[in-house]
Write an enzyme that holds these catalytic residues in place. Structure first.
Site, mmCIF file in Angstrom:
data_model
loop_
_atom_site.group_PDB
_atom_site.id
_atom_site.type_symbol
_atom_site.label_atom_id
_atom_site.label_comp_id
_atom_site.label_asym_id
_atom_site.label_seq_id
_atom_site.Cartn_x
_atom_site.Cartn_y
_atom_site.Cartn_z
ATOM 1 N N CYS A 69 0.814 -1.224 0.000
ATOM 2 C CA CYS A 69 0.000 0.000 0.000
ATOM 3 C C CYS A 69 0.847 1.273 0.000
ATOM 4 O O CYS A 69 0.680 2.141 -0.845
ATOM 5 C CB CYS A 69 -0.940 0.007 1.196
ATOM 6 S SG CYS A 69 -2.140 -1.321 1.170
ATOM 7 N N HIS A 70 1.750 1.396 0.968
ATOM 8 C CA HIS A 70 2.532 2.630 1.100
ATOM 9 C C HIS A 70 4.020 2.387 1.280
ATOM 10 O O HIS A 70 4.765 3.286 1.653
ATOM 11 C CB HIS A 70 1.981 3.476 2.257
ATOM 12 C CG HIS A 70 0.578 3.908 2.037
ATOM 13 N ND1 HIS A 70 -0.480 3.294 2.651
ATOM 14 C CD2 HIS A 70 0.053 4.862 1.234
ATOM 15 C CE1 HIS A 70 -1.601 3.859 2.240
ATOM 16 N NE2 HIS A 70 -1.300 4.817 1.381
ATOM 17 N N GLY A 71 4.471 1.150 1.076
ATOM 18 C CA GLY A 71 5.895 0.867 1.050
ATOM 19 C C GLY A 71 6.582 0.670 2.382
ATOM 20 O O GLY A 71 7.807 0.829 2.462
#
Length: 187
Positions: free
Chosen positions: A151-153
């Site tokens: 999703c956001h690393g």
């Protein structure tokens, strides 16, 4: 002449109020009424309170047992517990050594590798597989050989500790215990 000899002076034709009672009868009636009302209130409230207890299917998932012999060295299994994925990872000696070597690295949520597994079982890492940033499910991979949240690393290492990205905390550890060398109970 008016005859007053028959009049009794000791009898009062208008008696006053009755002598005061000690109130014990009235107190008993009040206590009895309040007791009945209290029992009735509890009887009415009980169904509403009882319906807040978890249902049978939820209680059945409160703890699960898993056979560890299904997980080969260097791989992991994902099982569902309480509606969440749980990662059961059988770590290699190389992954354990990498996690121990990074015990004193700068981390957002510092934790040693020994605090992330049961004593004497460093090869078994059991984590709740939900990213602590926004609740996505991380995949195997990432620059530290652990997990990467798509999703956001957010990047986690081989002990599930946050190493990079927006996640504020390490992956959570569920309550678990080893029932035998090949069986674990989660929950």
């Amino acid at each position: 002449m008016v005859e007053t000899a028959n009049a009794h002076t000791s009898i009062d034709p208008n008696p006053g109020p009755t002598p005061p009672d000690d109130g014990s009868r009235r107190d008993f009636i009040h206590i009895a009424a309040l007791s009945v009302a209290g029992v009735g209130g509890v009887a009415l409230a009980w169904p509403f309170i009882d319906q807040m207890n978890p249902s049978g299917d939820t209680l059945a998932l409160a703890s699960i047992e898993y056979d560890l012999s299904k997980v080969l060295v260097g791989s992991q299994a994902v099982i569902k517990w309480r509606g969440k994925p749980v990662f059961v990872r059988h770590r290699t000696p190389k992954e354990i050594a990498a996690a121990v070597a990074d015990d004193h690295a700068a981390m957002r949520d510092p934790a040693t590798d020994a605090s992330r597994h049961k004593p004497g079982k460093p090869e078994w890492l059991i984590l709740i597989g939900v990213c602590t940033h926004l609740g996505c499910v991380p995949n195997l991979g990432g620059t530290y050989g652990g997990y990467l949240c798509p999703c956001h690393g957010s990047v986690y290492d081989t002990a599930g500790r946050i190493r990079a990205g927006p996640a504020p905390l390490n992956l959570y550890l569920p309550d678990y215990e080893f029932l035998s060398p090949t069986k674990v109970k989660i929950g």
